[in-house]
Design an enzyme around this catalytic site. Structure first.
Site, PDB file in Angstrom:
ATOM      1  N   HIS A   1      -5.706   2.778   1.088  1.00 28.68           N
ATOM      2  CA  HIS A   1      -4.896   3.938   1.479  1.00 28.68           C
ATOM      3  C   HIS A   1      -5.500   4.704   2.661  1.00 28.68           C
ATOM      4  O   HIS A   1      -4.826   4.996   3.641  1.00 28.68           O
ATOM      5  CB  HIS A   1      -4.747   4.921   0.309  1.00 28.68           C
ATOM      6  CG  HIS A   1      -4.142   4.323  -0.924  1.00 28.68           C
ATOM      7  ND1 HIS A   1      -3.185   3.343  -0.890  1.00 28.68           N
ATOM      8  CD2 HIS A   1      -4.351   4.582  -2.238  1.00 28.68           C
ATOM      9  CE1 HIS A   1      -2.828   3.035  -2.134  1.00 28.68           C
ATOM     10  NE2 HIS A   1      -3.531   3.771  -2.967  1.00 28.68           N
TER      11      HIS A   1
ATOM     12  N   ASP B   1       0.906  -1.148   0.000  1.00 25.08           N
ATOM     13  CA  ASP B   1       0.000   0.000   0.000  1.00 25.08           C
ATOM     14  C   ASP B   1       0.941   1.191   0.000  1.00 25.08           C
ATOM     15  O   ASP B   1       1.526   1.529   1.024  1.00 25.08           O
ATOM     16  CB  ASP B   1      -0.882   0.013   1.252  1.00 25.08           C
ATOM     17  CG  ASP B   1      -1.869   1.164   1.200  1.00 25.08           C
ATOM     18  OD1 ASP B   1      -1.451   2.280   0.848  1.00 25.08           O
ATOM     19  OD2 ASP B   1      -3.047   0.951   1.506  1.00 25.08           O
ATOM     20  N   HIS B   2       1.106   1.805  -1.168  1.00 17.87           N
ATOM     21  CA  HIS B   2       2.225   2.752  -1.274  1.00 17.87           C
ATOM     22  C   HIS B   2       2.043   3.962  -0.370  1.00 17.87           C
ATOM     23  O   HIS B   2       3.005   4.669  -0.079  1.00 17.87           O
ATOM     24  CB  HIS B   2       2.503   3.130  -2.733  1.00 17.87           C
ATOM     25  CG  HIS B   2       1.537   4.095  -3.331  1.00 17.87           C
ATOM     26  ND1 HIS B   2       0.319   3.719  -3.823  1.00 17.87           N
ATOM     27  CD2 HIS B   2       1.610   5.438  -3.521  1.00 17.87           C
ATOM     28  CE1 HIS B   2      -0.313   4.779  -4.299  1.00 17.87           C
ATOM     29  NE2 HIS B   2       0.448   5.846  -4.124  1.00 17.87           N
TER      30      HIS B   2
HETATM   31  C1  BG6 Z   1      -3.556   4.346  -6.552  1.00 21.73           C
HETATM   32  C2  BG6 Z   1      -4.941   4.422  -7.111  1.00 21.73           C
HETATM   33  O1  BG6 Z   1      -3.461   3.308  -5.608  1.00 21.73           O
HETATM   34  O2  BG6 Z   1      -3.233   5.573  -5.927  1.00 21.73           O
HETATM   35  C3  BG6 Z   1      -5.063   5.571  -8.088  1.00 21.73           C
HETATM   36  O3  BG6 Z   1      -5.258   3.200  -7.753  1.00 21.73           O
HETATM   37  C4  BG6 Z   1      -4.589   6.862  -7.470  1.00 21.73           C
HETATM   38  O4  BG6 Z   1      -6.400   5.708  -8.546  1.00 21.73           O
HETATM   39  C5  BG6 Z   1      -3.220   6.674  -6.816  1.00 21.73           C
HETATM   40  O5  BG6 Z   1      -4.510   7.837  -8.485  1.00 21.73           O
HETATM   41  C6  BG6 Z   1      -2.834   7.909  -6.021  1.00 21.73           C
HETATM   42  O6  BG6 Z   1      -1.509   7.777  -5.585  1.00 21.73           O
HETATM   43  P1  BG6 Z   1      -0.630   9.074  -5.295  1.00 21.73           P
HETATM   44  O7  BG6 Z   1       0.624   8.531  -4.692  1.00 21.73           O
HETATM   45  O8  BG6 Z   1      -0.438   9.754  -6.609  1.00 21.73           O
HETATM   46  O9  BG6 Z   1      -1.435   9.909  -4.348  1.00 21.73           O
END
Ligand code: BG6
Length: 490
Positions: A239, A176-177
């Site tokens: 997230h 989960d980045h």
């Molecule tokens: C991803 C989603 O996990 O996270 C995307 O699938 C979203 O829809 C993205 O745009 C957002 O990541 P960040 O790091 O750009 O906020």
């Protein structure tokens, strides 16, 4: 050198879905940055795997384009990084090519092996079975699963069971980045490295919490995935709930992976149910219509889907959540996320209760609340909003100002992308920032009844104009409680 910036042991990283959007836009640039940072040693290899019939050279050329000019580097550095990269044409559902991959990996049998499944979840089981058939799940082998893990509890269980037949839980890294973002890490430091906040971190002193993840992007090229997912599955189940856990969890006894994950799990299990009985009061779903984004007019969601499409997929969701335990009883957690909102901003706002009594003439009831604002992006940093005396003569006037710590200004460095930290954590074998199976399940147990309530309610998502902050019902959701969304207080 801090331990985190030491080089990692040599590894072979196989990226399934190696020609895909995530690999090209995030994973390979992240690896390049860590290479430039001196953490990836010669002897490591990065192997793209996908169905396209590409040669090593062809793939390197595509990667070179994807690396762009994002970071300062010399052409020698870029070439040296590209030398680590190879490619294997593979189809998860066919046998050709897999022996070749096994032979390639056998050439460096001491390397740690990481298999990154950056593909549709439908392919996870086939890929894992092929890996097992070739004995590639043995020894220091790890598998990385990209979210979403399933589209509900039942499908998540199937994926976890299938992968679990080949890789032990200790080998499985569910990414989960958001957990790799600097400010999220900083929440741990802020909460548990300072004596100041923890005594106030409860229902006696905190009025409410807001978590916003707003994006200006629309559907882009992801219609196939997104239209089946929608905002709740795409952003909230993973997230946003992970952010909520980091705010709400008890102090873990250490940073040991299971100590942290045990505490997050307790929060997920304590979330009060949102279901057919209360979903209409506690949730708002929206879908964008044509409007403007970044000064340009943009089509609505349905137009982006194309020719005569119909869809009830929500591109915006706001939820009033509550955690049923002693620390948080009665404290609302307002969660909101959406595509095509006015700005790209992700932040957590912890709003403290007002002072119990005002000694300042004429200001009773109007003293602004203290707020702790943790900005994940852009401009990562922390602001603590305080009331001070407006400087200068002319009586004691009050002013609300932030104690402002922008990380870029304070530390003068670009924050690394979340994937940089997380990929190397997989190589190091540290799962602290990855979701354990029971966390994923607990998150679906909370999300499933919301999805079911929406489906049963039969209401289409509320329309909102692209470039606005979502449907007006989302404003009403918080204003009914006498509160407002934190917007524009930069
Ligand atoms: C991803 C989603 O996990 O996270 C995307 O699938 C979203 O829809 C993205 O745009 C957002 O990541 P960040 O790091 O750009 O906020």
């Amino acid at each position: 050198m801090t331990p985190a910036s030491l080089p990692v042991d040599p590894f072979d990283l196989v990226i399934f879905g190696g020609t895909g959007d995530l690999a090209m836009r995030k994973l390979l640039p992240a690896l390049f940055h860590r290479y430039l940072g001196g953490q990836i040693r010669v002897g490591s290899r990065i192997i793209g795997a996908a169905r396209e019939p590409l040669s090593d050279e062809g793939y390197r050329a595509a990667v070179s384009v994807a690396l762009g000019n994002a970071s300062t580097h010399t052409s020698e550095q870029r070439d040296a990084f590209l030398d680590l990269i190879g490619y294997r044409a593979l189809d998860a559902r066919k046998d050709e090519g897999w022996d070749g991959l096994a032979e390639l990996l056998a050439e460096r049998s001491d390397n740690i092996r990481v298999f990154y499944l950056s593909t549709s979840p439908e392919l996870f089981v086939d890929i894992c079975e092929q890996l097992a058939r070739h004995g590639l799940n043995q020894g220091a082998a790890r598998v990385v699963l990209e979210k979403p893990i399933g589209r509900d509890l039942a499908s998540a269980n199937r994926i976890n069971d299938d992968v679990g037949r080949v890789f032990a839980e200790s080998q499985t890294f569910r990414i989960d980045h958001y957990l790799g973002k600097e400010t999220v890490q900083n929440l741990l430091a802020l909460r548990f490295g300072n004596a100041l906040f923890e005594p106030l971190w409860n229902a006696n002193h905190i009025d409410h919490v807001q978590i916003t993840v707003a994006e200006t992007l629309g559907l882009g090229r992801r219609a196939g995935y997104y239209d089946r997912a929608g905002a709740l599955r795409d952003m909230v189940q993973n997230h946003i709930l992970q952010l909520l856990c980091m705010v709400a969890m008890e102090s873990p006894s250490s940073l040991a992976p299971d100590a942290v994950r045990d505490e997050k799990l307790k929060v997920l299990r304590a979330l009060k149910p949102v279901d057919a009985n209360n979903a209409a009061q506690l949730t708002v779903r929206g879908q964008y219509r044509a409007g403007a984004s970044d000064g340009k007019s943009v089509p609505g969601y349905i137009e982006e889907l194309g020719d005569g499409a119909k869809s009830d997929t929500g591109t915006f969701v706001a939820i009033k959540a509550e955690i049923g335990n002693w620390r948080w009883a009665g404290v609302p957690f307002y969660l909101r996320t959406g595509k095509r909102l006015p700005e790209r901003v992700s932040e957590i706002v912890v709003a403290f209760k007002p002072v119990p009594y005002s000694i300042f003439e004429g200001s009773a009831g109007t003293l602004a609340q203290n707020k702790l604002v943790l900005r994940l992006q852009p401009d990562e940093g922390v602001k603590l909003w305080l009331t001070i005396k407006d400087p200068g003569p002319g009586g004691l006037r009050l002013r609300h100002v932030p104690l402002d710590m922008s990380f870029a200004e304070a530390f003068g460095v670009d924050q690394p992308d979340a994937y940089e930290r997380l990929i190397l954590d997989v190589v190091r074998g540290n799962p602290t920032l990855f979701m354990r199976r029971d966390e994923v399940e607990a998150a679906w147990r909370w999300a499933d009844p919301i999805l079911a309530a929406w489906a049963a309610g039969g209401h289409a998502p509320r329309p909102y104009t692209a470039g606005s902050w979502g449907p007006s019902a989302a404003v009403a959701l918080i204003e009914r409680d006498g509160r407002t969304w934190h917007e524009g207080e930069d």
